[in-house]
Enzyme design. Structure first.
Site, PDB file in Angstrom:
ATOM      1  NE  ARG A 166      -4.060  -1.829   0.282  1.00 51.87           N
ATOM      2  CZ  ARG A 166      -4.048  -3.127  -0.038  1.00 51.87           C
ATOM      3  NH1 ARG A 166      -2.983  -3.666  -0.586  1.00 51.87           N
ATOM      4  NH2 ARG A 166      -5.126  -3.864   0.157  1.00 51.87           N
ATOM      5  CB  SER A 240      -8.562  -2.014   4.529  1.00 53.18           C
ATOM      6  OG  SER A 240      -8.786  -3.275   3.976  1.00 53.18           O
ATOM      7  CD  GLU A 336      -5.614   0.608   2.381  1.00 50.92           C
ATOM      8  OE1 GLU A 336      -5.532   0.499   1.168  1.00 50.92           O
ATOM      9  OE2 GLU A 336      -6.332  -0.117   3.087  1.00 50.92           O
TER      10      GLU A 336
END
Ligand code: EPU
Length: 340
Positions: A166, A240, A336
């Protein structure tokens, strides 16, 4: 290129947060982008600039006092192919889900495991989207990005993007310096499937698929995602909310003694990645609603907006979750999602 003032961003972020932008400009071509950048400093006295794609990884906690530049440049071109590979260029405003469907339909392999991820082409390299054993870095050949300061169009080969979990150079050294214009994907005409995840194997079995093909895999992924993850069109969310944290192997062994069911994946001899969803669920958050927002009842990593949550409500809930995970496990979980 139309300039709008005092515009609600509710339909431009998948959390569905109703904040306003002082100025909203939609960009539909490279020329428009270059004209905007050439005049940005002069016309707007360097107001804060927010580059917006699909708005699927952002939480607005307040109005945006600056310019929102919505990138809407469309197009998909085949730029090269041989017997084995196809090199396909997609422009930043294309919707990721539709691009995956397009490639799956042509039986070009490599992104079928990334089916149904919300967002646009332009943001997929920034946070190196991933799911079910595949990250988009595995299939990105190169990309073009425009330097916000100079207006120069630069090609970044895969290696230059410093992709990580990520993560990419566009979230670090080059943060807020470039606008992704297009991405070239190298897809496989002779597919090698990635079905090592038990969830995919089980789903294919349930579908009675004996010899998997790209369509079957994408269908299986779609079914798994629909069961676990809320549809952003029906229930505001950003996938998420937190990343899965990395801890040292020694610390993982300590955690395992205190919490025998903890879930971790070995990354190397010295590191483990923990399932943040497990940590959050173990703190009792799964399915908990706090006012207008809450933790999804089928995936504890996902925070949802039941309709009228303010960005601050969601951020407050997220920080409470983060605190409780830290208190119970001594582990820091980081968002995130980009919180603004
Ligand atoms: N788990 C729980 N409780 C839950 C959900 C999961 O204990 O509520 C456990 C599961 O049993 C499993 C483990 O946690 O052992 C991991 O769960 P899952 O396979 O669902 O994956 P994840 O690590 O929670 C990541 C990505 C997702 C991606 C899935 C599937 C991150 C931050 N998230 O989630 O990506 O779809 O893997 O590969 O890496 C996103 O980035 O927005 C996203 C949805």
């Amino acid at each position: 290129m139309e300039l709008k003032k005092n515009i609600s961003l509710k339909e431009f972020n998948t959390f569905g947060i109703d904040v306003k932008a002082d100025i909203f400009i939609e960009i539909s071509s490279l020329d428009e982008m270059l004209v905007f950048l050439a005049n940005y400093k002069k016309d707007f006295y360097n107001l804060p600039l927010l580059i917006l794609g699909g708005g699927s990884n952002i939480l607005f906690t307040k109005n945006f006092e600056g310019i929102v530049l919505k990138i809407n440049t469309k197009g998909i071109d085949i730029i090269n192919e041989d017997n084995e590979y196809i090199f396909i260029k997609a422009y930043s405003g294309e919707v990721w889900e539709s691009f995956v469907d397009y490639c799956v339909d042509k039986a070009w392999a490599g992104i079928e495991n990334l089916a149904l991820i919300p967002g646009n082409i332009g943001s997929c390299p920034v946070q190196n989207i991933g799911a079910y054993g595949v990250e988009v870095k595995d299939v990105i050949y190169e990309l073009e990005a425009v330097n916000i300061n100079s207006g120069e169009l630069k090609v970044f080969q895969n290696k230059m993007c410093n992709f990580g979990y990520r993560n990419s150079i566009f979230k670090n050294e080059l943060k807020n310096q470039y606008i992704i214009h297009s991405v070239v994907f190298k897809l496989n005409k002779k597919p090698v499937f990635n079905i090592k995840y038990d969830a995919i194997k089980d789903e294919l079995k349930a579908m009675d698929v004996i010899t998997p093909n790209i369509k079957a895999i994408s269908k299986a992924i779609g079914a798994i995602r629909r069961r676990k993850l809320p549809d952003t069109h029906l229930l505001g969310n950003a996938g998420s909310f937190f990343k899965n944290p990395t801890v040292s192997s020694a610390f993982f062994e300590e955690l395992k003694v205190k919490h025998p069911n903890i879930i971790g994946y070995k990354l190397s001899e010295s590191e483990y990645k923990l399932a943040a969803a497990y940590l959050i669920e173990a703190c009792g958050w799964k399915g908990i609603r706090v006012g207008e927002c809450g933790v999804h009842d089928k995936q504890a990593l996902v925070i949802v907006n039941y309709g009228n949550a303010k960005g601050k409500d969601i951020a407050d809930l997220a920080w409470k979750i983060k605190d409780s995970v830290y208190k119970k496990f001594n582990v820091n979980i980081e968002p995130e999602v980009n919180v603004l």
